[in-house]
Design an enzyme around this catalytic site. Structure first.
Site, PDB file in Angstrom:
ATOM      1  N   LYS A 166       0.829  -1.208   0.000  1.00 54.26           N
ATOM      2  CA  LYS A 166       0.000   0.000   0.000  1.00 54.26           C
ATOM      3  C   LYS A 166       0.863   1.257   0.000  1.00 54.26           C
ATOM      4  CE  LYS A 166      -1.500   2.396   3.311  1.00 54.26           C
ATOM      5  NZ  LYS A 166      -2.064   2.926   4.569  1.00 54.26           N
TER       6      LYS A 166
ATOM      7  N   ASP B  81      -6.402   1.229   1.015  1.00 52.35           N
ATOM      8  CA  ASP B  81      -6.402   1.449   2.452  1.00 52.35           C
ATOM      9  C   ASP B  81      -7.767   1.039   3.004  1.00 52.35           C
ATOM     10  OD1 ASP B  81      -8.153   3.420   1.649  1.00 52.35           O
ATOM     11  OD2 ASP B  81      -7.110   5.053   2.690  1.00 52.35           O
TER      12      ASP B  81
END
Length: 229
Positions: free
Chosen positions: A138, A156
């Site tokens: 991420k 997220d």
């Protein structure tokens, strides 16, 4: 039957079929109509500052991170500075955010990795980024997209929840599977902006708690119909 008609008849909670690529693109573009100026909200002046801010943002709000990075970057503006910093001082500067002791350790080691492995320059490719301490997929995706303008979708908590809420992804999909579904269903030139649109939608329009989620879904479908997306 269109997704608008399906939703009107059944309600989003009862829909079981995942959206197609066309439908996913319509939904995400509708979110973009609500938040056309969506962008990264972590304050930064360069790739190094962005990288450190993203590491610090784990399980913490961007607002909280922005409050500590002003002093942190003033004291340690370059990877070389942060590498040589006293960890206790780093902890003191970021102690108002969650997990600050572990994060202090990670960002100090990350700075060391950048200096020792990459001549003080933040790498721009996923493999090298993920080799840095504290950097997962991420974080790498955020840095690639925002700092280096490489198409990437960072999943997220907001992106994960919204993708599942709109049946873009399955409820039991892992984070990696959600990213793959978004990558497969959205045009590549939309990836980076889609990430911000979905975050803003989840953060400001459709928060996780104490909220009428059905109303948010109806709002998106109404935009699709009105704008003929």
């Amino acid at each position: 039957m269109t997704i608008q008609e399906s939703h009107n008849q059944e309600g989003v909670s009862k829909l079981t079929k995942l959206l197609s690529s066309k439908e996913t693109t319509q939904v995400v573009k509708a979110m973009g109509k609500l938040f056309p100026d969506a962008k990264a909200e972590l304050n930064h002046d360069n790739a190094f500052q962005l990288l450190i801010a993203v590491i610090l943002s784990a399980q913490t709000t961007d607002t909280a991170v922005n409050k500590v990075t002003t002093k942190l970057f003033e004291a340690y503006p370059q990877p070389e500075d942060l590498k040589e910093a006293d960890q206790a001082d780093i902890e003191d500067k970021i102690k108002t955010i969650g997990l600050y002791r572990n994060k202090a350790k990670f960002i100090k080691q990350c700075a060391s990795d950048i200096v020792d492995k990459f001549d003080g320059q933040v790498p721009s490719n996923r493999k090298d980024l993920e080799s840095l301490a504290g950097v997962g997929r991420k974080t790498a995706n955020v840095v690639m997209s925002v700092a280096f303008e490489e198409p990437a979708i960072a999943v997220d908590t907001h992106v994960n929840r919204i993708a599942k809420k709109f049946h873009i992804a399955a409820e039991d999909d892992s984070i990696a599977q959600v990213e793959k579904r978004l990558n497969d269903k959205l045009p590549k030139d939309l990836w980076s902006q889609a990430h911000h649109w979905m975050i803003f939608f989840g953060r400001y329009q459709c928060p996780a708690r104490k909220h009428d989620h059905e109303e948010c879904v109806r709002k998106v479908y109404d935009i699709i119909e009105k704008e003929k997306l």
